[in-house]
Design an enzyme around this catalytic site. Structure first.
Site, PDB file in Angstrom:
ATOM      1  N   GLY A  32      35.073  37.994  49.115  1.00  0.00           N
ATOM      2  CA  GLY A  32      34.227  38.699  50.089  1.00  0.00           C
ATOM      3  C   GLY A  32      33.370  37.744  50.895  1.00  0.00           C
ATOM      4  O   GLY A  32      32.173  37.951  51.060  1.00  0.00           O
ATOM      5  N   ARG A  54      31.539  38.127  55.447  1.00  0.00           N
ATOM      6  CA  ARG A  54      30.333  38.766  55.998  1.00  0.00           C
ATOM      7  C   ARG A  54      29.167  38.598  55.034  1.00  0.00           C
ATOM      8  O   ARG A  54      29.369  38.262  53.863  1.00  0.00           O
ATOM      9  CB  ARG A  54      30.578  40.272  56.219  1.00  0.00           C
ATOM     10  N   ASP A  69      43.022  41.948  48.443  1.00  0.00           N
ATOM     11  CA  ASP A  69      42.154  42.961  47.844  1.00  0.00           C
ATOM     12  C   ASP A  69      41.928  42.548  46.387  1.00  0.00           C
ATOM     13  O   ASP A  69      42.873  42.558  45.582  1.00  0.00           O
ATOM     14  CB  ASP A  69      42.848  44.323  47.939  1.00  0.00           C
ATOM     15  N   VAL A  70      40.682  42.189  46.063  1.00  0.00           N
ATOM     16  CA  VAL A  70      40.429  41.640  44.720  1.00  0.00           C
ATOM     17  C   VAL A  70      40.477  42.706  43.618  1.00  0.00           C
ATOM     18  O   VAL A  70      40.329  42.380  42.441  1.00  0.00           O
ATOM     19  CB  VAL A  70      39.089  40.861  44.653  1.00  0.00           C
ATOM     20  N   ASN A  82      31.851  37.665  44.570  1.00  0.00           N
ATOM     21  CA  ASN A  82      30.842  38.283  45.440  1.00  0.00           C
ATOM     22  C   ASN A  82      31.302  39.606  46.050  1.00  0.00           C
ATOM     23  O   ASN A  82      30.470  40.468  46.343  1.00  0.00           O
ATOM     24  CB  ASN A  82      30.492  37.283  46.558  1.00  0.00           C
ATOM     25  N   TYR A 138      27.684  52.467  41.505  1.00  0.00           N
ATOM     26  CA  TYR A 138      27.360  51.097  41.923  1.00  0.00           C
ATOM     27  C   TYR A 138      26.514  50.409  40.846  1.00  0.00           C
ATOM     28  O   TYR A 138      26.815  49.280  40.438  1.00  0.00           O
ATOM     29  CB  TYR A 138      26.598  51.151  43.254  1.00  0.00           C
ATOM     30  N   ALA A 192      26.244  51.117  37.693  1.00  0.00           N
ATOM     31  CA  ALA A 192      27.052  50.899  36.484  1.00  0.00           C
ATOM     32  C   ALA A 192      27.945  49.671  36.663  1.00  0.00           C
ATOM     33  O   ALA A 192      28.090  48.849  35.748  1.00  0.00           O
ATOM     34  CB  ALA A 192      27.904  52.129  36.189  1.00  0.00           C
ATOM     35  N   ILE A 214      18.996  42.923  50.863  1.00  0.00           N
ATOM     36  CA  ILE A 214      19.345  41.828  51.768  1.00  0.00           C
ATOM     37  C   ILE A 214      19.868  42.416  53.079  1.00  0.00           C
ATOM     38  O   ILE A 214      20.599  43.421  53.079  1.00  0.00           O
ATOM     39  CB  ILE A 214      20.438  40.919  51.132  1.00  0.00           C
TER      40      ILE A 214
HETATM   41  P1  NAP Z   1      28.989  43.198  53.053  1.00  0.00           P
HETATM   42  O1  NAP Z   1      28.172  42.636  54.156  1.00  0.00           O
HETATM   43  O2  NAP Z   1      29.414  44.619  53.129  1.00  0.00           O
HETATM   44  O3  NAP Z   1      30.288  42.260  52.862  1.00  0.00           O
HETATM   45  C1  NAP Z   1      31.193  42.566  51.851  1.00  0.00           C
HETATM   46  C2  NAP Z   1      32.275  41.512  51.771  1.00  0.00           C
HETATM   47  O4  NAP Z   1      33.144  41.867  50.679  1.00  0.00           O
HETATM   48  C3  NAP Z   1      33.155  41.447  53.015  1.00  0.00           C
HETATM   49  O5  NAP Z   1      33.550  40.108  53.230  1.00  0.00           O
HETATM   50  C4  NAP Z   1      34.374  42.311  52.620  1.00  0.00           C
HETATM   51  O6  NAP Z   1      35.571  41.950  53.290  1.00  0.00           O
HETATM   52  C5  NAP Z   1      34.484  41.954  51.146  1.00  0.00           C
HETATM   53  N1  NAP Z   1      35.220  42.948  50.359  1.00  0.00           N
HETATM   54  C6  NAP Z   1      34.922  44.249  50.139  1.00  0.00           C
HETATM   55  N2  NAP Z   1      35.857  44.819  49.345  1.00  0.00           N
HETATM   56  C7  NAP Z   1      36.768  43.846  49.061  1.00  0.00           C
HETATM   57  C8  NAP Z   1      37.983  43.805  48.317  1.00  0.00           C
HETATM   58  N3  NAP Z   1      38.447  44.896  47.662  1.00  0.00           N
HETATM   59  N4  NAP Z   1      38.663  42.646  48.271  1.00  0.00           N
HETATM   60  C9  NAP Z   1      38.211  41.535  48.910  1.00  0.00           C
HETATM   61  N5  NAP Z   1      37.077  41.506  49.637  1.00  0.00           N
HETATM   62  C10 NAP Z   1      36.370  42.655  49.722  1.00  0.00           C
HETATM   63  O7  NAP Z   1      28.236  43.058  51.647  1.00  0.00           O
HETATM   64  P2  NAP Z   1      26.984  42.139  51.202  1.00  0.00           P
HETATM   65  O8  NAP Z   1      25.754  42.910  51.448  1.00  0.00           O
HETATM   66  O9  NAP Z   1      27.136  40.779  51.736  1.00  0.00           O
HETATM   67  O10 NAP Z   1      27.214  42.150  49.614  1.00  0.00           O
HETATM   68  C11 NAP Z   1      27.863  41.098  48.936  1.00  0.00           C
HETATM   69  C12 NAP Z   1      27.674  41.296  47.441  1.00  0.00           C
HETATM   70  O11 NAP Z   1      26.265  41.319  47.151  1.00  0.00           O
HETATM   71  C13 NAP Z   1      28.220  42.623  46.922  1.00  0.00           C
HETATM   72  O12 NAP Z   1      28.779  42.448  45.645  1.00  0.00           O
HETATM   73  C14 NAP Z   1      26.982  43.509  46.856  1.00  0.00           C
HETATM   74  O13 NAP Z   1      27.124  44.530  45.899  1.00  0.00           O
HETATM   75  C15 NAP Z   1      25.945  42.490  46.438  1.00  0.00           C
HETATM   76  N6  NAP Z   1      24.567  42.901  46.750  1.00  0.00           N
HETATM   77  C16 NAP Z   1      24.193  43.154  48.035  1.00  0.00           C
HETATM   78  C17 NAP Z   1      22.874  43.539  48.289  1.00  0.00           C
HETATM   79  C18 NAP Z   1      22.385  43.837  49.684  1.00  0.00           C
HETATM   80  O14 NAP Z   1      21.246  44.322  49.820  1.00  0.00           O
HETATM   81  N7  NAP Z   1      23.145  43.585  50.725  1.00  0.00           N
HETATM   82  C19 NAP Z   1      21.970  43.693  47.243  1.00  0.00           C
HETATM   83  C20 NAP Z   1      22.405  43.431  45.943  1.00  0.00           C
HETATM   84  C21 NAP Z   1      23.707  43.036  45.710  1.00  0.00           C
HETATM   85  P3  NAP Z   1      35.936  42.577  54.757  1.00  0.00           P
HETATM   86  O15 NAP Z   1      35.001  41.904  55.723  1.00  0.00           O
HETATM   87  O16 NAP Z   1      37.333  42.196  54.994  1.00  0.00           O
HETATM   88  O17 NAP Z   1      35.694  44.042  54.633  1.00  0.00           O
END
Ligand code: NAP
Length: 239
Positions: free
Chosen positions: A9, A12, A57-58, A84, A149, A151, A182
């Site tokens: 991931g 983005r 797709d992971v 991630n 989420y 869980a 974030i």
């Molecule tokens: P994001 O901006 O939505 O980006 C998600 C990334 O994951 C994208 O690159 C997406 O690829 C990829 N992805 C989604 N499903 C996938 C799959 N099945 N296989 C491969 N790649 C996949 O999310 P983010 O906010 O950066 O979050 C990143 C991590 O941090 C996540 O695990 C999230 O739960 C965690 N997190 C985020 C926050 C927050 O506030 N943002 C807080 C706590 C934890 P595509 O671009 O191709 O869709």
């Protein structure tokens, strides 16, 4: 020889910030993603030969095997795995269907199990490795309307702690980084008022950026004694 990382991931948000930070340290990165070809191509252009991008797709074993084989073919080794990739979920508990539950658990939790299992033979062969799992404050404190989420993220922290015990003797460290709120696409649905409320409730009075998580990952990559920990860069909203 440069170290080599897989970041799932990575196109983005937090994952992208991690990729750029690791490359800054001279680490070769395979940037995984699921859909966003255009963003992946832009990253390839910007970071050049230090990175490769790979669509997989992971949550699917065969595609994960492809990701790991590709990394070994392109860079010859794997030193660091950053699990991630993840998706959000916002439903009242009663409205969570089996499909929603399975999609969140497979994407967020099964993926960590599966990618780690496929990378592990390389780490065991090298007698070293670093695994960083991106969980969430919701895995620690829970989140209303985010049961699946939360869980999945608590499950990730369980994997981190158990694997750290199992793999410590093999010189493989496993840690979770559990971000607070974030500023990424994942939170695109939040209104300005909601952001302000989160800011107000956060002791540091600010919203995190991807770089705040990337710096923590960057530190963990070089550390040699931290394992089994859940480190939470969150501005103090969960202590
Ligand atoms: P994001 O901006 O939505 O980006 C998600 C990334 O994951 C994208 O690159 C997406 O690829 C990829 N992805 C989604 N499903 C996938 C799959 N099945 N296989 C491969 N790649 C996949 O999310 P983010 O906010 O950066 O979050 C990143 C991590 O941090 C996540 O695990 C999230 O739960 C965690 N997190 C985020 C926050 C927050 O506030 N943002 C807080 C706590 C934890 P595509 O671009 O191709 O869709």
């Amino acid at each position: 020889m440069n170290r080599v990382a897989i970041v799932t991931g990575g196109t983005r948000g937090i994952g992208k910030a991690i990729c750029y930070e690791l490359v800054k340290k001279g680490i070769n990165v395979v940037v995984n993603y699921r859909k966003s070809d255009e963003l992946a191509n832009k990253i390839q252009e910007e970071l050049g030969n230090m990175v490769r991008v790979y669509k997989a797709d992971v949550s699917k074993r065969e595609e994960v095997k492809g990701l790991v084989d590709f990394t070994l073919k392109e860079f010859g080794n794997i030193d660091i795995l950053v699990n991630n990739a993840g998706i959000d979920q916002e439903n009242m508990f009663q409205d969570i269907t089996d499909d929603i539950w399975n999609n969140v658990i497979n994407t967020n939790l099964y993926s960590v199990f599966c990618v780690t299992q496929e990378v592990l033979p390389t780490f065991l062969k090298n007698k070293k490795g670093c695994i960083i799992n991106i969980s969430s404050i919701y895995g620690i404190s829970g989140g209303s309307c985010s049961t699946a989420y939360s869980a999945s993220k608590a499950g990730i922290d369980g994997i981190t702690k158990s694997l750290a015990k199992e793999l410590g003797p093999s010189n493989i460290r496993v840690n979770s980084v559990a971000p607070g709120a974030i500023n990424t696409d994942m939170n695109g649905y939040l209104t300005e008022d909601e952001w302000n409320q989160i800011k107000e409730e956060t002791p540091m009075k600010k919203i995190g950026e991807g770089i705040d998580i990337a710096r923590c990952v960057s530190w963990l990559v070089d550390d040699e004694f931290t394992t089994g920990q859940v480190i939470s860069p969150n501005g103090g909203i969960v202590i």
